[in-house]
Write an enzyme that holds these catalytic residues in place. Structure first.
Site, short mmCIF file in Angstrom:
data_model
loop_
_atom_site.label_atom_id
_atom_site.label_comp_id
_atom_site.label_asym_id
_atom_site.label_seq_id
_atom_site.Cartn_x
_atom_site.Cartn_y
_atom_site.Cartn_z
N GLU A 58 0.83 -1.21 0.00
CA GLU A 58 0.00 0.00 0.00
C GLU A 58 0.86 1.26 0.00
O GLU A 58 0.49 2.27 -0.60
CB GLU A 58 -0.92 0.01 1.22
CG GLU A 58 -2.04 -1.01 1.12
CD GLU A 58 -3.04 -0.91 2.27
OE1 GLU A 58 -2.73 -0.26 3.29
OE2 GLU A 58 -4.13 -1.50 2.16
N HIS A 67 0.15 7.35 -6.22
CA HIS A 67 -1.09 8.15 -6.20
C HIS A 67 -0.83 9.58 -5.74
O HIS A 67 -1.56 10.49 -6.12
CB HIS A 67 -2.14 7.45 -5.34
CG HIS A 67 -2.73 6.25 -6.01
ND1 HIS A 67 -4.08 6.03 -6.12
CD2 HIS A 67 -2.13 5.20 -6.63
CE1 HIS A 67 -4.29 4.90 -6.79
NE2 HIS A 67 -3.12 4.37 -7.09
N ASP A 68 0.19 9.80 -4.93
CA ASP A 68 0.55 11.18 -4.57
C ASP A 68 1.27 11.85 -5.75
O ASP A 68 0.90 12.93 -6.17
CB ASP A 68 1.45 11.19 -3.33
CG ASP A 68 1.66 12.60 -2.80
OD1 ASP A 68 0.68 13.39 -2.79
OD2 ASP A 68 2.79 12.94 -2.40
N GLY A 114 2.26 17.24 -7.70
CA GLY A 114 3.08 16.04 -7.86
C GLY A 114 3.38 15.37 -6.53
O GLY A 114 2.48 15.23 -5.68
N ASP A 127 4.12 15.72 -3.52
CA ASP A 127 4.18 16.79 -2.52
C ASP A 127 3.48 16.45 -1.21
O ASP A 127 3.42 17.28 -0.31
CB ASP A 127 3.58 18.08 -3.10
CG ASP A 127 2.09 17.92 -3.47
OD1 ASP A 127 1.58 16.77 -3.37
OD2 ASP A 127 1.46 18.92 -3.85
N SER A 159 0.29 15.92 -0.89
CA SER A 159 -1.07 16.49 -0.84
C SER A 159 -2.10 15.43 -0.50
O SER A 159 -3.14 15.73 0.10
CB SER A 159 -1.42 17.18 -2.16
OG SER A 159 -1.44 16.25 -3.22
N ASP A 171 -0.26 -11.45 -9.15
CA ASP A 171 0.54 -12.59 -9.65
C ASP A 171 0.66 -13.62 -8.53
O ASP A 171 0.16 -13.39 -7.42
CB ASP A 171 1.92 -12.15 -10.20
CG ASP A 171 2.93 -11.79 -9.13
OD1 ASP A 171 2.58 -11.77 -7.93
OD2 ASP A 171 4.09 -11.53 -9.49
N THR A 183 3.22 -14.54 -6.88
CA THR A 183 4.29 -14.30 -5.91
C THR A 183 4.27 -12.84 -5.43
O THR A 183 5.18 -12.07 -5.73
CB THR A 183 5.67 -14.60 -6.56
OG1 THR A 183 5.75 -13.82 -7.78
CG2 THR A 183 5.85 -16.07 -6.87
N ASP A 225 9.55 -10.30 -8.65
CA ASP A 225 10.06 -11.17 -9.72
C ASP A 225 9.23 -10.93 -10.97
O ASP A 225 8.38 -10.03 -10.99
CB ASP A 225 9.99 -12.64 -9.29
CG ASP A 225 8.56 -13.09 -9.03
OD1 ASP A 225 7.62 -12.30 -9.26
OD2 ASP A 225 8.37 -14.25 -8.60
C1 HEM Z 1 -1.98 2.22 -15.50
C2 HEM Z 1 -1.65 2.55 -14.31
C3 HEM Z 1 -2.19 1.89 -13.08
C4 HEM Z 1 -3.45 1.43 -12.80
C5 HEM Z 1 -4.69 1.52 -13.69
C6 HEM Z 1 -3.40 0.83 -11.49
C7 HEM Z 1 -4.48 0.29 -10.85
C8 HEM Z 1 -4.44 -0.38 -9.63
C9 HEM Z 1 -5.56 -0.98 -8.96
C10 HEM Z 1 -7.01 -0.94 -9.46
C11 HEM Z 1 -5.12 -1.55 -7.84
C12 HEM Z 1 -5.94 -2.32 -6.80
C13 HEM Z 1 -6.41 -1.40 -5.69
C14 HEM Z 1 -7.33 -2.16 -4.75
O1 HEM Z 1 -8.39 -2.60 -5.19
O2 HEM Z 1 -6.98 -2.32 -3.57
C15 HEM Z 1 -3.70 -1.33 -7.78
C16 HEM Z 1 -2.88 -1.77 -6.78
C17 HEM Z 1 -1.55 -1.44 -6.67
N1 HEM Z 1 -0.85 -0.59 -7.50
FE1 HEM Z 1 -1.45 0.10 -9.29
N2 HEM Z 1 -2.12 0.93 -11.01
C18 HEM Z 1 -1.35 1.56 -11.93
C19 HEM Z 1 -0.03 1.90 -11.81
C20 HEM Z 1 0.72 1.71 -10.67
C21 HEM Z 1 2.02 2.27 -10.43
C22 HEM Z 1 2.78 3.16 -11.40
C23 HEM Z 1 2.41 1.85 -9.19
C24 HEM Z 1 3.66 2.11 -8.40
C25 HEM Z 1 4.68 2.69 -8.70
C26 HEM Z 1 1.37 1.00 -8.68
C27 HEM Z 1 1.43 0.31 -7.50
C28 HEM Z 1 0.42 -0.50 -7.00
C29 HEM Z 1 0.57 -1.35 -5.85
C30 HEM Z 1 1.85 -1.60 -5.07
C31 HEM Z 1 -0.68 -1.94 -5.63
C32 HEM Z 1 -1.05 -2.94 -4.54
C33 HEM Z 1 -1.61 -2.27 -3.32
C34 HEM Z 1 -1.94 -3.32 -2.25
O3 HEM Z 1 -1.61 -4.50 -2.40
O4 HEM Z 1 -2.56 -2.92 -1.25
N3 HEM Z 1 0.36 0.96 -9.59
N4 HEM Z 1 -3.31 -0.62 -8.88
#
Ligand code: HEM
Length: 357
Positions: free
Chosen positions: A66, A73-74, A85, A87, A89, A213, A215, A220
């Site tokens: 998270e 998201h920030d 950006g 920051d 916020s 995935d 893992t 990985d």
């Molecule tokens: C096209 C861009 C992206 C989309 C549409 C997207 C969408 C999502 C969604 C829908 C979730 C699930 C949230 C939930 O239901 O709890 C998620 C989880 C996550 N996203 Fe993305 N994401 C994107 C890019 C990124 C980027 C650039 C990062 C980090 C640098 C990132 C890191 C994560 C991480 C680590 C989780 C897991 C959070 C958890 O396990 O609690 N995502 N993402």
């Protein structure tokens, strides 16, 4: 000859001076630690506190996942419609930003991080990126992320619609990343390596903690393998916005990940990470370094990367999950065949959820 020897002597001496400049460290007031820059000393206490009390003793678990998501998201809250950006916020203007649809669930980690920001003398923008980098270092296979220190407090909330949604088109996702920070399609794919250590709580709310995935505790390349497999099932109820079929029980697939894996602009880059953790490490680290300073003046920041722990290494190879093989791949890269991988032994298995804590 004598001249050559002299020149060699001087170039070695110059190298030694340069090395000394790189490695010279200052003693911190705590009497225990040393840092490359005295300004970084205050971060040791923050690091030790969050490792113990936010990341459950240094785990690549839910809070780490998270916290990594929160860095994104920030930071992505910037572009032609405004926003500051990376920051902080999203913490200071939590009541506004966590109500945006794409930030669903982010309030949990914002609320978990807030007491640490209040306790330590650190801006929320710095804290978010620092916590993301420290937490991520708990994931085997992760690169050691850069951390630049010195973000001022945020001025205003980011506008809505800066965070991409899993039901957005590839066109709109790529355009959003260009608008936010001139990220290339290759950098977008690299950033999605983050979904290697990730799970969804809210895409299908009936099955919280469902990983992307098999893992989710290791950085990985299984994410890049498994998103290329033909989708055959919904792990929960199905019919959710932003979700498409996945190949494994217990695994959820985002529509955006599925489409980026199959679009002609991004498919070969996606496939290039299969069984190539070193490339994931290099490219993710570089793209994260860019993301973490969006909207910031890096000339006013101090490099405190030496505060980020060295992550445990990962030496495994990518595999097809039991029961699946190359015939289940939806080949999308037109120029290079999918790498040859072995299949895990045994009958088809199910992926366990990431436990909440
Ligand atoms: C096209 C861009 C992206 C989309 C549409 C997207 C969408 C999502 C969604 C829908 C979730 C699930 C949230 C939930 O239901 O709890 C998620 C989880 C996550 N996203 Fe993305 N994401 C994107 C890019 C990124 C980027 C650039 C990062 C980090 C640098 C990132 C890191 C994560 C991480 C680590 C989780 C897991 C959070 C958890 O396990 O609690 N995502 N993402």
């Amino acid at each position: 000859m004598a001249f050559k020897a002299l020149a060699a002597f001087f170039s070695i001496a110059a190298l030694q001076v340069a090395n000394a400049a790189i490695t010279r460290r200052v003693a911190c007031p705590d009497g225990v630690n040393t840092a490359t820059n005295a300004a970084c000393c205050s971060l040791f206490a923050v690091r030790d506190d969050i490792q113990q009390n936010l990341f459950d003793g240094g785990e690549c678990g839910e809070e780490t996942h998270e916290s990594l998501r929160l860095t994104f998201h920030d930071a992505i809250g910037i572009g032609s419609n405004g926003g500051g950006g990376a920051d902080g916020s999203i913490i200071v203007f939590e009541s506004i930003e966590t109500n945006f649809h794409a930030n669903i669930g982010v309030d949990e980690i914002v609320d978990a991080q807030k007491p640490f920001v209040a306790k330590h003398n650190i801006t929320p923008g710095d804290f978010i990126q620092f916590a993301g980098a420290v937490g991520f270092s708990n994931c085997p296979g992760a690169p050691r992320l850069e951390f630049l220190f010195g973000r001022p407090p945020p001025i205003a909330a980011a506008p809505d619609l800066t965070v991409p949604e899993p039901f957005d088109t590839v066109d709109s996702i790529l355009a959003r990343f260009v608008d936010a920070g001139n990220f290339s399609p290759q950098e977008v794919v690299a950033l999605l390596s983050s979904h290697s250590v990730a799970a969804a709580d809210h895409v299908d709310p009936t099955i919280p903690g469902t990983p992307f995935d098999s893992t989710p505790f290791v950085f990985d390349s299984q994410f890049f393998v498994e998103t290329q497999l033909r989708g055959t099932l919904f792990p929960g109820t199905g019919g959710n916005q932003g979700e498409v079929e996945s190949p494994l029980q217990g695994e959820i697939r985002l529509q955006s990940d599925s489409e980026l894996a199959r679009d002609s602009r991004t498919a070969c880059e996606w496939q290039s990470f299969v069984n190539n953790v070193p490339k994931m490490q290099i490219d993710f680290k570089a793209a994260m370094a860019k993301l973490a300073v969006l909207g910031q003046n890096v000339n006013n920041m101090v490099d405190c990367s030496d505060l980020i722990p060295e992550p445990p290494t990962f030496s495994g190879t990518a595999t097809f999950p039991a029961g699946l093989n190359n015939g289940d791949i939806e080949q999308a890269c037109a120029t290079t065949p999918f790498p040859t991988l072995s299949t895990d032994p045994g009958p088809a298995t199910s992926v366990a959820p990431v436990p909440g804590s």
